[in-house]
Design a protein around this motif. Structure first.
Motif, PDB file in Angstrom:
ATOM      1  N   VAL A 155       0.842  -1.194   0.000  1.00 17.00           N
ATOM      2  CA  VAL A 155       0.000   0.000   0.000  1.00 17.00           C
ATOM      3  C   VAL A 155       0.879   1.246   0.000  1.00 17.00           C
ATOM      4  CG1 VAL A 155      -0.147   0.060   2.529  1.00 17.00           C
ATOM      5  CG2 VAL A 155      -1.964   1.095   1.158  1.00 17.00           C
ATOM      6  N   ILE A 156       0.431   2.267  -0.741  1.00 23.79           N
ATOM      7  CA  ILE A 156       1.135   3.552  -0.760  1.00 23.79           C
ATOM      8  C   ILE A 156       0.649   4.383   0.421  1.00 23.79           C
ATOM      9  CG2 ILE A 156       1.577   5.660  -2.059  1.00 23.79           C
ATOM     10  CD1 ILE A 156       0.974   4.108  -4.612  1.00 23.79           C
ATOM     11  N   LEU A 157       1.569   4.871   1.231  1.00 24.26           N
ATOM     12  CA  LEU A 157       1.210   5.622   2.432  1.00 24.26           C
ATOM     13  C   LEU A 157       1.042   7.104   2.081  1.00 24.26           C
ATOM     14  CD1 LEU A 157       3.669   3.925   4.965  1.00 24.26           C
ATOM     15  CD2 LEU A 157       1.494   3.104   4.067  1.00 24.26           C
ATOM     16  N   VAL A 163       2.445  10.377   5.734  1.00 24.61           N
ATOM     17  CA  VAL A 163       3.439  11.218   5.062  1.00 24.61           C
ATOM     18  C   VAL A 163       4.233  11.996   6.102  1.00 24.61           C
ATOM     19  CG1 VAL A 163       3.765  13.205   3.541  1.00 24.61           C
ATOM     20  CG2 VAL A 163       2.142  11.406   2.905  1.00 24.61           C
ATOM     21  N   SER A 164       3.530  12.471   7.143  1.00 21.15           N
ATOM     22  CA  SER A 164       4.202  13.177   8.225  1.00 21.15           C
ATOM     23  C   SER A 164       5.161  12.265   8.976  1.00 21.15           C
ATOM     24  CB  SER A 164       3.160  13.742   9.190  1.00 21.15           C
ATOM     25  OG  SER A 164       3.773  14.346  10.305  1.00 21.15           O
ATOM     26  N   ALA A 168       7.504  11.485   2.076  1.00 24.00           N
ATOM     27  CA  ALA A 168       6.838  11.239   0.798  1.00 24.00           C
ATOM     28  C   ALA A 168       7.336   9.942   0.160  1.00 24.00           C
ATOM     29  CB  ALA A 168       7.078  12.411  -0.145  1.00 24.00           C
ATOM     30  N   ASN A 169       6.497   9.358  -0.675  1.00 29.58           N
ATOM     31  CA  ASN A 169       6.836   8.172  -1.473  1.00 29.58           C
ATOM     32  C   ASN A 169       7.127   6.923  -0.641  1.00 29.58           C
ATOM     33  OD1 ASN A 169       6.714   9.747  -3.905  1.00 29.58           O
ATOM     34  ND2 ASN A 169       8.763  10.523  -3.414  1.00 29.58           N
ATOM     35  N   ALA A 170       6.537   6.846   0.537  1.00 31.72           N
ATOM     36  CA  ALA A 170       6.701   5.652   1.378  1.00 31.72           C
ATOM     37  C   ALA A 170       5.682   4.588   0.961  1.00 31.72           C
ATOM     38  CB  ALA A 170       6.542   5.995   2.841  1.00 31.72           C
ATOM     39  N   VAL A 171       6.151   3.368   0.866  1.00 38.32           N
ATOM     40  CA  VAL A 171       5.309   2.247   0.440  1.00 38.32           C
ATOM     41  C   VAL A 171       5.441   1.114   1.450  1.00 38.32           C
ATOM     42  CG1 VAL A 171       4.829   0.582  -1.384  1.00 38.32           C
ATOM     43  CG2 VAL A 171       5.689   2.854  -1.971  1.00 38.32           C
ATOM     44  N   GLY A 172       4.301   0.559   1.856  1.00 39.39           N
ATOM     45  CA  GLY A 172       4.322  -0.609   2.716  1.00 39.39           C
ATOM     46  C   GLY A 172       4.226  -1.862   1.865  1.00 39.39           C
ATOM     47  N   ARG A 235      10.974   3.528   0.801  1.00 39.80           N
ATOM     48  CA  ARG A 235      10.728   4.735   0.015  1.00 39.80           C
ATOM     49  C   ARG A 235      11.015   4.428  -1.447  1.00 39.80           C
ATOM     50  NH1 ARG A 235      13.215   8.127   2.832  1.00 39.80           N
ATOM     51  NH2 ARG A 235      11.378   9.011   3.848  1.00 39.80           N
ATOM     52  N   ILE A 236       9.977   4.522  -2.285  1.00 42.75           N
ATOM     53  CA  ILE A 236      10.108   4.192  -3.698  1.00 42.75           C
ATOM     54  C   ILE A 236       9.580   5.369  -4.517  1.00 42.75           C
ATOM     55  CG2 ILE A 236       9.440   2.615  -5.543  1.00 42.75           C
ATOM     56  CD1 ILE A 236       9.218   0.409  -3.477  1.00 42.75           C
TER      57      ILE A 236
END
Length: 242
Positions: A155-157, A163-164, A168-172, A235-236
């Motif tokens: 999932v894209i966070l 995001v905080s 940015a661009n963090a993915v689980g 982070r992607i």
């Protein structure tokens, strides 16, 4: 990108090169980096057997004499080391330390616990990045509320809360997805994944904010529910963008 670089420190007077006294059976490598037991950077030493399997163990240099018998026994599980040889090996480690002949690592603990090497960590991380970017539908955003347990790979966070927390661009990414992407199977796949993710953590590739020992982070993958699942957070760049 972090690179492990072998360094030779500056010394006031030139010294004679001391050969590895157990070179026929062991490769000895002095490491220098951070360890949670000490506020200052410190030294570790990695012993790699030249016998079948090329197994290795890494110890803090400050513990070598105090835990001499314990370490000697461990080394003999997969290699061959006599007491007299171990004493000589410790003297050799001291020589390397005094003359500044070492390799910098970001985190000694990850090496000591069996984390993947830096080069391998980056290579495997790139495999994951490539896989994730090639299949964006498998990684819906939290705000889309499209994550399906057992079907989605991650999932894209993208919500303000995450995001905080992670940037940015963090993915689980799920554990199951990583097993598949990294081609891990068999009875040792969980242990192997632990080695890899520890390597990512040491290289700053794995995002971890939780104080718990587990490397996965608790995330609510759907905006409409409070259900929590655990993911490895990476982070992607580029995922979810047109």
């Amino acid at each position: 990108m972090l690179t492990l670089v072998k360094e030779r420190g500056n010394v006031n007077t030139p010294s004679k090169e001391m050969p590895n006294p157990v070179a026929a059976l062991w490769e000895i490598e002095l490491l220098y980096g951070k360890h949670p037991s000490y506020s200052e950077l410190t030294y570790g030493v990695k012993f790699t057997t030249r016998l079948e399997g090329n197994a290795s163990k890494c110890y803090l240099v400050v513990d070598l004499r105090e835990r001499f018998d314990e370490f000697l026994r461990e080394l003999n599980v997969f290699g061959s080391m006599e007491k007299a040889e171990f004493h000589k090996a410790i003297d050799y480690v001291k020589h390397l330390k005094i003359n500044g002949i070492f390799k910098r690592v970001p985190n000694l603990l990850t090496v000591m616990e069996g984390a993947a090497s830096a080069d391998e960590s980056f290579e495997l991380f790139e495999m994951v990045v490539e896989s994730v970017l090639s299949d964006p539908d498998a990684y819906p955003s939290i705000s889309s509320d499209a994550f399906k347990s057992g079907e989605s790979s991650g999932v894209i966070l993208d919500t303000e809360q995450y995001v905080s927390k992670y940037g940015a661009n963090a993915v689980g990414v799920t554990t199951e997805a990583l097993f598949e992407i990294l081609n891990l199977d068999g009875s040792t796949k969980s242990t192997r994944l632990l080695e890899i993710t520890r390597g990512w953590l040491g290289q700053g590739l794995l995002l971890k904010q939780s104080r718990q020992a587990r490397l996965q982070e608790p995330i609510k993958p759907n905006a409409s529910t409070k259900e929590v699942k655990r993911f490895y957070i990476l982070r992607i760049d580029g995922l979810g963008q047109e």
